[in-house]
Design a protein around this motif. Sequence first.
Motif, mmCIF file in Angstrom:
data_model
loop_
_atom_site.group_PDB
_atom_site.id
_atom_site.type_symbol
_atom_site.label_atom_id
_atom_site.label_comp_id
_atom_site.label_asym_id
_atom_site.label_seq_id
_atom_site.Cartn_x
_atom_site.Cartn_y
_atom_site.Cartn_z
ATOM 1 N N THR B 640 50.592 -63.542 -10.591
ATOM 2 C CA THR B 640 51.145 -62.363 -10.440
ATOM 3 C C THR B 640 52.476 -62.219 -11.305
ATOM 4 O O THR B 640 52.843 -63.402 -11.902
ATOM 5 C CB THR B 640 51.767 -62.230 -8.980
ATOM 6 O OG1 THR B 640 52.354 -60.966 -8.757
ATOM 7 C CG2 THR B 640 52.819 -63.277 -8.670
ATOM 8 N N ASP B 659 46.988 -58.050 -13.598
ATOM 9 C CA ASP B 659 46.179 -57.269 -12.754
ATOM 10 C C ASP B 659 44.962 -58.012 -12.510
ATOM 11 O O ASP B 659 44.595 -59.094 -13.074
ATOM 12 C CB ASP B 659 46.075 -55.838 -13.101
ATOM 13 C CG ASP B 659 45.126 -55.582 -14.247
ATOM 14 O OD1 ASP B 659 44.525 -56.888 -15.064
ATOM 15 O OD2 ASP B 659 45.496 -54.661 -15.092
ATOM 16 N N TYR B 660 44.002 -57.404 -11.936
ATOM 17 C CA TYR B 660 42.643 -57.735 -11.358
ATOM 18 C C TYR B 660 42.030 -58.593 -12.771
ATOM 19 O O TYR B 660 41.664 -59.843 -12.692
ATOM 20 C CB TYR B 660 41.961 -56.927 -10.478
ATOM 21 C CG TYR B 660 40.331 -57.590 -10.591
ATOM 22 C CD1 TYR B 660 40.135 -58.439 -9.470
ATOM 23 C CD2 TYR B 660 39.447 -57.290 -11.434
ATOM 24 C CE1 TYR B 660 39.059 -58.943 -9.239
ATOM 25 C CE2 TYR B 660 38.328 -57.685 -11.028
ATOM 26 C CZ TYR B 660 37.755 -58.541 -9.986
ATOM 27 O OH TYR B 660 36.616 -59.128 -10.030
ATOM 28 N N GLU B 710 42.524 -58.449 -5.703
ATOM 29 C CA GLU B 710 44.190 -58.229 -5.559
ATOM 30 C C GLU B 710 44.470 -58.216 -4.109
ATOM 31 O O GLU B 710 43.578 -57.624 -3.422
ATOM 32 C CB GLU B 710 44.418 -56.562 -6.119
ATOM 33 C CG GLU B 710 45.761 -56.415 -6.064
ATOM 34 C CD GLU B 710 46.250 -55.176 -6.996
ATOM 35 O OE1 GLU B 710 45.231 -54.781 -7.826
ATOM 36 O OE2 GLU B 710 46.968 -54.398 -6.389
ATOM 37 N N PRO B 725 50.914 -56.224 -8.284
ATOM 38 C CA PRO B 725 49.860 -56.612 -7.864
ATOM 39 C C PRO B 725 50.008 -58.274 -7.747
ATOM 40 O O PRO B 725 50.444 -59.047 -8.908
ATOM 41 C CB PRO B 725 48.661 -56.257 -9.217
ATOM 42 C CG PRO B 725 49.613 -55.223 -9.874
ATOM 43 C CD PRO B 725 51.014 -55.464 -9.592
ATOM 44 N N LEU B 727 47.233 -61.468 -7.493
ATOM 45 C CA LEU B 727 46.044 -61.687 -7.645
ATOM 46 C C LEU B 727 45.551 -63.078 -7.092
ATOM 47 O O LEU B 727 46.170 -63.994 -7.422
ATOM 48 C CB LEU B 727 45.409 -61.534 -9.000
ATOM 49 C CG LEU B 727 45.551 -60.218 -9.735
ATOM 50 C CD1 LEU B 727 45.174 -59.221 -8.777
ATOM 51 C CD2 LEU B 727 47.044 -60.029 -10.171
#
Lengths: 349, 846
Positions: B640, B659-660, B710, B725, B727
């Motif tokens: 993150t 992010d993802y 996420e 986010p 992850l």
Amino acid sequence: MSAFAELEQVHEAALADLKTALTTQALDAWEDRYLGRKGEITLQARQVGQMAREDRPAFGRRVNEIKQLLEQAHASRLEVLRHSELTERLEAEAIDVTLPGRPVVRGHLHLTTQTLRELYDIFAKMGFEVYEAPDVELEAYNFDLLNIPQYHPARDMWDTFWVEGGDQQRGNRRLLRTHTSPGQIRAMRERYPEPLRVILPGKCYRYEQITVRSEHQFYQVEGLAVGPRITMTDLIGTMTEFSHLFYGRDRRVRVRSSYFPFTEPSVELDTECILCDGEGCAVCKYTGWLEIAGAGMVHPIVLANGGYDPDVWSGFAFGAGVERPAMQKFGVEDIRLFYGNDLRFLRQF
Amino acid sequence: MKIPLSWLNDYVKVTDLPIEALRQRLDLVGLEVGGLEVIGYPGARLPWDPDKILTAEVVSVQPHPNADRLVLAEVNYGGAENEIVVTGAPSLYAYRGESGLHLKVAFAWEGAELYDGHVEGWVKSRLKKSRIRGEPSRAMVCSEKELGLSEAAEDIIYLPDSTPVGVPLVEVLGDYVLDFDIKGPFGHLQSVYGIAREIGALYDRPLRQNPLGAIERLNLKAAAEAEFVDLEIADPDLCPRYTATMVRDVEVKPSPLWMQLRLQRAGMRPITNVVDITNYVMWELGQPLHAFDYGIVSPRPGSSQPAIIVRRAAPGEKMTTLDEEKRVFDNDMLLITDGEGPVGIGGVMGGLDSEVDDETRHVLLEAANFAFLNIRRTSQQLKLHTEASSRFGKRVDPELALPAAARAAELLQELANAAIDPVVIDHYPGKPETHTIDYDPQLADRILGIEIPHDEQTRILRALEFGVEPEGATWRITVPSYRLDARLPIDLVEEVARVYGYERFPGTVIDEELPPLRRNRPLEDEEHMRDLLVGLGLDEVITYSLISPEDELRLAPDPERPLAWPGDSVELQNPLSPERSRMRRTLLPGALRTAWSNLRYLDRIAIFEIGRIHFASGEPDLARAETGVAEPRHLSMLVTGMRRPLWWEKGEAGLEQMDYLDLKGIVDTLLESLDLEDNVTWERGHHPTFHPGRCAVVSYGDQELGALGELHPLVREAFGLPDQPVLVLEWDLELLLDAAAASAKYIGTLSPYAPVHEDLALVVDEKTPAVTVRRSLLEAGSPLVQAVTLFDVYRGEQVGEGKKSLAFALSYQAPDRSLSERDVSKLRARLIKAVEQELGAKLRGA
Ligand SMILES: [Zn+2]
């Protein structure tokens, strides 16, 4: 003026002109002017038809000679100009070479993992294989089979987390192992009648409040050697070698008599303090020595519980900490840093 | 256990040994000295200057001419002339006007460093010449506080009458207090005399006083019965011996200074002579004693003879103990009772009502022995730990009871003017046989690896008071009664080894064949996995295995959708706190808490953990050993924060946060490292912990490796994480490693022919996962299609609503030839046909 003299004049003019060509474009123009299809040398060559027959061969040779000389002069001039133009361009491309580079992120192994690996490596050199045993154990393995019956005073040495439910009969009660020693029984029972040389690493748990110096979760590495002629001096030799490899070859090791219920005789091994070189400091509590392991000759009752006849076999066992030596090595004062996982701490190793 | 050196010196000469050398020697033989307190000597908190702090004698006391509360004391300190000292000591005030006194005191000259007796705490000050209310003063008589002996600052300290005058005080009151940290259940080392006996053996020095000889000195007789009490041991299995000594007409008062000092230095608070003597003998000999007020010991109904009955408690029986706690007993607890009811818990603590106090006239002195495991059980069950229970719990020699009773009687006679009845009642149903061990001295050689000469072994064992009959190959060894720990031949080997000295042992290399060598593949694979993950930029963390049940609940924010656990959790009976009461069944709480605590300092976190989870399992294959608990290894990851650390060149705007796909990229590379990238299947996941639209589940065959994605915003909030986010991944590492082991691949011959590259843009439904299209292309194009790499995703008018265009870079290659234009166009047609039929894909622009 004779045709020959004129030819020589063109030659000299061409060489003089070449010196004034300071760029590759100027050089291209020079090449057109002298060596091109309508260049002056080419024009000279065409005059050969109007010359006396006897002069023709000599003139033709000279034209060709001059043509080659000029071509060579052009090539070397071109080389020089290209090189200097490249240099100029590259100079213009200069950057600040001290700027921070584009970051590449690197990960870190936990200090405990690094220390465990060091221990695995050192003991592997001495023929010890890694053997793992469970975290949730039966009371029998953690205590009874190690010569620590219920209510025995020796149990005071370990404050135990007990597991709810299951079989609450003595011996079958479940607990979180308080030390890696139950693995001794498991390894012996699995490997009998082979001789044994194993180390047993693992997480251990004790009912202790978390403070700067104590944790309810920590790692231990237990060692066990069983054979027909294993002796106390072998234990001392093995642990001295371990200390030399782990702490440094110039450090002395001392052996003190001690007590553990599963070894007899029992000893503790110390190494000269690595922080004060044996002078005495806060880390070694002003003794000059750091404890490296509790150890001893496997108690005959424990050998027998593992399946080995104590009249025929003997063995030694030792238990070393993992966090403590790492703390000593790096001068870490707070054990909570290990499993509090402050990355600012962990990234330093 | 704290023992003053001066006390040890009563029994064995030790004060001539350099203290550090003594300490080290004791450390090496197993008598670990955990701490050393110095009193008066150099190294003390307050060293007493031998020239300035002396013993002295107050010979007269005169009123102070100008102050009512002060007096002028004339002190003989051994100098040519007596010194006049101004003092406000209340006890000296009482002697105003008297002369011809011989009051022994501690005397300090100007220049001496002392503690200030008039201020709180411990403040050092140097004594200065002054005038006190007009009278000159250049010396003082000291209080205990000023000398650093205790907090008593009101009055001065008086030394015994026998103290010589004018000698350095340190020679009289200076001391070293050794704090022994004896590991193990050794009752024989829990006393001053026991330690003295060890030192005697170590240094080959004779014991010079026998505290065990008071029976003879007082001419006491042991008998089964006597008038003063009717004694019965009803449960001899828990009480092998009980002695009762009658002590009449005690004068209850403070103990003399020497005893008070010894008790204080041993860490006990002096109370009255009677209590102090029982404590003193316990320390000296290791035998706990109990003094009952004889006046309250009741007879049995119908009798007039006071009675003591030692019996198991009736279930639920109650008594208030000395610490004023009301205790309820069970049937396995042993009580000391009189004709009416309980007066004490055997070997643990006396009852409040039978306590000796100032009114006590006669004392019934108990010296008994109790079954040690039962004492420990009672003490643990009642959570009542006393000096007595701790000693009995380490096993006390039953032979000690009578000599210890006599020793206490001797001191009571001397220090409390008591009269001792000549008969001591002694019931000894559990008298042990003398223990003997058949010992082959070659066992020492076999176990130790060095040969300790047999006459040296004999000498050591005899010095430790073992009887040795060294005849033939096997010796008969008689174990002294107090060595309850020595039962097996190996125990004698230890005695020989430690006294012989481990410093004389060489180190050797194991002279045996190596056992069969084995690899530990599971561990090797686990360590390899760690290296891969560190290589991918992740930091390793190791979190607590004990977690809070609440944290498990926080992972499932929708009460309708609880998490599916593989088995019941392993709960602790006695957790440290609710936050650490359950063994983890998931690594995620540890990862999330680690993220939370680190986000206070860092803007980028990328971590992993490899560790065991624990759950109850009926499946014998899963459970490790026979505990019924499965402990598979799991892998967690969490990333993150900033995609890359703070840097001077700006990245793409709007893409600063991970992010993802950052986590997915790490996982893709990991799978590639394990040769698993084409052998696992990816699917949209529906795990309650994750964002419902951003969760994937990865499987190998029909085995689900685990989920990643996420974090659900509600979970993020529940763990106090900021709005960005987060992850996370949690996989079953056992399955992952098995899969990797099964799919290690070798491509075979490498083609020497150049590959053909081309791009295909395919328009598919928005819902069709890219991975499905890729797999379809790979399968349809096998074996010529070598690589299929997605390089563009386009949505917009050109492809129409609900559609997307996926552009793949393909490479074709044959192992045995260069591909012709014809080969390529045939292959292309096959690919397009396949994706069209399987997925309804259209070639873009076609
Ligand atoms: Zn040190």
